[in-house]
Design an enzyme around this catalytic site. Structure first.
Site, PDB file in Angstrom:
ATOM      1  CG  HIS A 201      -1.949  -1.031   1.164  1.00 12.77           C
ATOM      2  ND1 HIS A 201      -3.167  -0.494   0.734  1.00 12.77           N
ATOM      3  CD2 HIS A 201      -2.067  -2.137   1.543  1.00 12.77           C
ATOM      4  CE1 HIS A 201      -4.108  -1.756   0.891  1.00 12.77           C
ATOM      5  NE2 HIS A 201      -3.328  -2.638   1.480  1.00 12.77           N
ATOM      6  CD  GLU A 282      -0.637   2.136   4.140  1.00 12.65           C
ATOM      7  OE1 GLU A 282      -0.487   2.566   3.275  1.00 12.65           O
ATOM      8  OE2 GLU A 282      -1.831   1.654   4.533  1.00 12.65           O
TER       9      GLU A 282
END
Length: 321
Positions: A201, A282
């Site tokens: 992500h 992330e």
């Protein structure tokens, strides 16, 4: 006769010439007979060895001893055609440490999600609550979407992992109009019996924040969610991913996550419903100008993929504890 072409008739052969020709024919026969007599006398092999030095070598490879293979051929085997072919590497050797292993890569979101809002807004059961099937994800100010980023990095990581012998399964490969939903993403890894999974992500935090972080599953036992068996191995994978990603990219820990780039969550369906060790990463904050500049750089994305592949390799080849 004028001109430069020599058209003079051939000279007549004299008797002396005929004797010379006869001598040239007889002498080799005599010499051959003498060599045969020497061979019968026991000197043949030695003299043959002496004459071999006059033959130009057919190869520049030298041998230290009559029974030693040259270094250049030590790892080669003759092929049916008579030429040397490289020796094959046995499965599971240092060159292919992930042979026999299956890895799930989960590229977050989908570039088509924005055109299928009805489908992705549908609620799905994640065990301890219900959440949207999927979301559109975030993007940089220039319009580079999270879905584009995650698929590109996942492709790069897949190439690295497959080169190390792993079987790599994707939840989606740009081949779906939208999704899949978060519960299906977990199910794909479970059905593949993957040894480990990473969901890739890019974050959409406030623009003032920067850096990357790793999300690990909390212990959840509710409804169809039961992460009891994967919490500990997922935590080990998360630590390896954090360290490998930082080493590969130089990206700092997220300054808006207070746990040294490690976050534990119980509200993500992709983790709650997983039966295999799984974490999210992330890779940076796409709303931050510095992170966005790095994440749009193909060279940096290759480094990001390297960090992910290295973490999975370390996890799968290093004993726990």
């Amino acid at each position: 006769m004028t001109g430069t072409t020599d058209e003079r008739p051939a000279p007549r052969r004299s008797t002396r010439f005929r004797l010379t020709v006869l001598g040239c024919a007889v002498l080799p026969l005599c010499f051959a007979g003498w060599l045969g007599w020497q061979a019968l006398a026991g000197d043949g092999p030695a003299r043959a060895a002496d004459t071999s030095s006059a033959v130009p070598p057919t190869s520049d490879v030298t041998f230290d001893a009559p029974t030693a293979w040259p270094t250049a051929l030590a790892s080669a085997t003759p092929s049916p055609g008579g030429t040397a072919s490289p020796a094959t590497t046995a499965p599971g050797t240092a060159g292919h440490p992930l042979t026999g292993r299956t890895v799930l890569l989960d590229p977050g979101h989908n570039t088509g999600n924005g055109r299928h809002t009805t489908e992705i807004n549908r609620q799905v059961d994640i065990g301890n609550s219900r959440k949207e099937c999927d979301t559109t994800g975030t993007s940089t100010d220039s319009g580079y979407s999270e879905a584009e980023y995650t698929l590109d990095v996942s492709h790069r990581a897949r190439a690295l992992l497959e080169a190390r012998g792993a079987k790599v399964v994707f939840t989606q490969d740009g081949d779906r109009a939208w999704g899949p939903c978060i519960d299906e993403r977990a199910r794909i890894g479970n059905d593949a019996h993957a040894d480990a999974a990473v969901s890739v992500h890019g974050d959409g935090a406030p623009a003032s924040g920067s850096g990357f972080h790793v999300i690990m599953p909390a212990k959840v036992t509710a409804g169809k969610a039961d992460t009891s068996a994967i919490v500990a191995p997922s935590h080990r994978l998360g630590l390896l991913l954090r360290d490998s990603f930082k080493a590969a990219t130089g990206e700092p820990y997220a300054d808006y996550i207070g746990e040294q780039a490690l976050d534990t969550r119980s509200d993500l369906g992709g983790l709650n419903l997983s039966r295999i060790p799984k974490v999210f990463i992330e890779c940076g904050n796409m709303r931050n100008s510095g992170d966005a500049k790095r994440m749009t750089d193909p060279q940096w994305r290759q480094q990001a993929a390297q960090g992910i592949a290295d973490a999975l390799t370390a996890y799968l080849t290093t004993p726990a504890g």
